[in-house]
Motif scaffolding. Structure first.
Motif, mmCIF file in Angstrom:
data_model
loop_
_atom_site.group_PDB
_atom_site.id
_atom_site.type_symbol
_atom_site.label_atom_id
_atom_site.label_comp_id
_atom_site.label_asym_id
_atom_site.label_seq_id
_atom_site.Cartn_x
_atom_site.Cartn_y
_atom_site.Cartn_z
ATOM 1 N N MET A 1 0.835 -1.188 0.000
ATOM 2 C CA MET A 1 0.000 0.000 0.000
ATOM 3 C C MET A 1 0.872 1.241 0.000
ATOM 4 O O MET A 1 1.937 1.268 0.631
ATOM 5 N N THR A 2 0.432 2.255 -0.723
ATOM 6 C CA THR A 2 1.071 3.557 -0.666
ATOM 7 C C THR A 2 0.017 4.595 -0.295
ATOM 8 O O THR A 2 -1.175 4.392 -0.524
ATOM 9 N N LEU A 3 0.478 5.682 0.299
ATOM 10 C CA LEU A 3 -0.408 6.790 0.634
ATOM 11 C C LEU A 3 -0.144 7.912 -0.352
ATOM 12 O O LEU A 3 0.976 8.428 -0.427
ATOM 13 N N ALA A 4 -1.161 8.254 -1.119
ATOM 14 C CA ALA A 4 -1.009 9.266 -2.164
ATOM 15 C C ALA A 4 -1.732 10.539 -1.768
ATOM 16 O O ALA A 4 -2.885 10.513 -1.352
ATOM 17 N N GLY A 5 -1.033 11.660 -1.879
ATOM 18 C CA GLY A 5 -1.637 12.958 -1.621
ATOM 19 C C GLY A 5 -0.879 14.021 -2.384
ATOM 20 O O GLY A 5 0.323 14.183 -2.170
ATOM 21 N N ARG A 6 -1.537 14.736 -3.268
ATOM 22 C CA ARG A 6 -0.842 15.724 -4.090
ATOM 23 C C ARG A 6 -1.385 17.141 -3.908
ATOM 24 O O ARG A 6 -0.632 18.098 -3.973
ATOM 25 N N LEU A 7 -2.676 17.267 -3.663
ATOM 26 C CA LEU A 7 -3.278 18.590 -3.555
ATOM 27 C C LEU A 7 -3.567 18.923 -2.096
ATOM 28 O O LEU A 7 -4.316 18.219 -1.420
#
Length: 331
Positions: A207-213
Motif C-alpha cells: 500500500m502507498t499513501l497518495a496525496g498531491r493537492l
C-alpha cells in the motif's frame, strides 16, 4: 529514545523485558479465555471487518478504513464504522458521530472517517456497545471497526492487519520493551496483511499513501504541495516522519518541521506562532479536523488516500463480498 529502544538500537530494552513478559502472559491468557468461551464475546447480526495492527504507533490504519468503506459504498453496501475514539472524551457512550460532534468528544479519527466517507460512525470504549448503537440507529449491511484487532469481546468475520513496511516490528518484543501488542505470529491468523511502504513480504498487499493537492482550511482552495511557498510542516500522528517524508517526495518547500504526540488536541494559541504571515502552516488531515474552528488563511492540510494493487485489492473485496452474500442467505 523510545524509537531507539523499540528498534533494537539501544540495549535499554533488556531492562524492560520482565514487564514485556508479563504483558505477553496477560494478553495471551486473555485471548485464550475468549477462545475457550470463559469470557463472553458477542456475534453481530451483520459481518464485522476489523482493520487493526500488531504494534503501537501510526501504521496507516485509518486510510485503509476509509479506502475500504468507500470501496464497499461503491458496491452499494450500507457501511457503518465503530471506533474506540482515542483522544476524545464524551459525557456518555456510545456516541454517534454527527457533523456537530467535535474531536474533543469523539477523537480525531472517527470525525475524520465520518467527514471523508459520510458513513455512520459510533464511538465507545467497548466496541460491542458501539456496534449495537449503530444497528439500533440505522440499517446496515456491514460494519468496519477502526482498530480493535485485540478487542476479542467482539467477534469478527474478517481481519485485516496493517503494518509499517519500513519499521515493521522493531525488536519484536511486547510492550514496553518493544512496540508489539501481539507477536508477529498473529499474522498467520488474519485474513489479509497490508504493508504501508517498504517492501512487502510474501502474501502481503503493498500500500502507498497518495496525496498531491493540499486544501486551504479557510477558503477550501486546492493547490499542489510544491506550489505552497515557505511551508512549516506539523504532524500529530503515530509516526510524524512519514508525513514529513511525503512532503519531501512531493517537492514541498518545507522550512521547519514540528512533531506532536498522536491524538494531541490543539489550541489556537499553541499553533499560531508556528508560522508567521509570510509562511504557510501545512498539516495532516487528521490534525486539521481538530483545527478548523480557529484556522487561519495561511493554514493548509494534505488529504491522503490509500492505494492498493488493483488485482489483490479486488480479491480481498471479493472475499468480503462472499461474507455479505452468505449473511443475506441466513437472514
Amino acid at each position: 529514545m523510545i524509537e531507539r529502544i523499540w528498534s533494537g538500537r539501544s540495549w535499554l530494552y533488556l531492562l524492560l523485558l520482565p514487564f514485556s513478559a508479563l504483558y505477553g502472559l496477560i494478553s495471551g491468557l486473555r485471548r485464550l479465555s475468549y477462545k475457550a468461551g470463559l469470557s463472553q464475546s458477542w456475534k453481530a447480526p451483520v459481518p464485522i471487518v476489523v482493520v487493526g495492527n500488531l504494534t503501537v504507533g501510526g501504521n496507516g490504519k485509518t486510510p485503509v478504513v476509509i479506502w475500504l468503506v468507500e470501496q464497499l459504498q461503491k458496491k452499494g453496501y450500507r457501511v457503518g464504522v465503530v471506533s474506540r475514539g482515542y483522544g476524545g472524551k464524551a459525557e456518555n457512550y456510545p456516541l454517534l458521530v454527527t457533523d456537530k460532534i467535535t474531536t474533543a468528544q469523539a477523537g480525531d479519527e472517527p470525525v475524520l472517517i465520518h467527514r471523508r466517507t459520510g458513513a455512520p460512525v459510533a464511538v465507545a470504549p467497548k466496541r460491542v456497545e458501539a456496534v449495537k448503537a449503530l444497528l439500533a440507529d440505522t440499517s446496515l449491511d456491514i460494519i468496519v471497526t477502526d482498530d480493535g484487532l485485540q478487542h476479542y469481546a467482539l467477534q469478527r468475520d474478517f481481519e485485516i492487519a496493517v503494518i509499517d513496511g519500513v519499521r515493521r516490528f522493531g525488536n519484536g518484543w511486547w510492550l514496553p520493551a518493544g512496540p508489539m501488542r501481539e507477536l508477529s505470529g498473529r499474522l498467520n491468523k488474519v485474513n489479509a496483511v497490508i504493508t504501508n511502504g517498504g517492501t512487502p513480504e510474501s502474501g502481503e498487499l503493498s500500500m502507498t499513501l497518495a496525496g498531491r493537492l493540499a486544501v486551504n482550511m479557510v477558503s477550501g482552495e486546492k493547490r499542489a504541495v510544491h506550489l505552497i511557498p515557505h511551508a512549516v510542516a506539523m504532524a500529530g500522528i503515530g509516526h510524524p516522519p512519514r508525513f514529513f517524508a511525503t512532503l519531501q517526495q512531493l517537492g514541498a518547500d518545507v522550512q521547519k518541521e514540528y512533531a506532536f504526540a498522536d491524538h494531541q488536541m490543539y489550541t489556537e494559541e499553541q499553533l499560531s506562532h508556528l508560522a508567521d504571515t509570510n509562511q504557510n502552516l501545512l498539516m495532516t488531515e487528521k490534525d486539521a479536523v481538530k483545527c478548523f474552528k480557529f484556522a487561519r488563511p495561511n493554514w493548509w492540510y494534505l488529504p491522503v488516500d490509500a492505494q492498493l494493487p488493483q488485482e489483490k485489492g479486488q480479491a480481498m473485496l471479493n472475499e468480503i463480498d462472499s461474507l455479505l452474500e452468505a449473511n443475506k442467505k441466513f437472514k
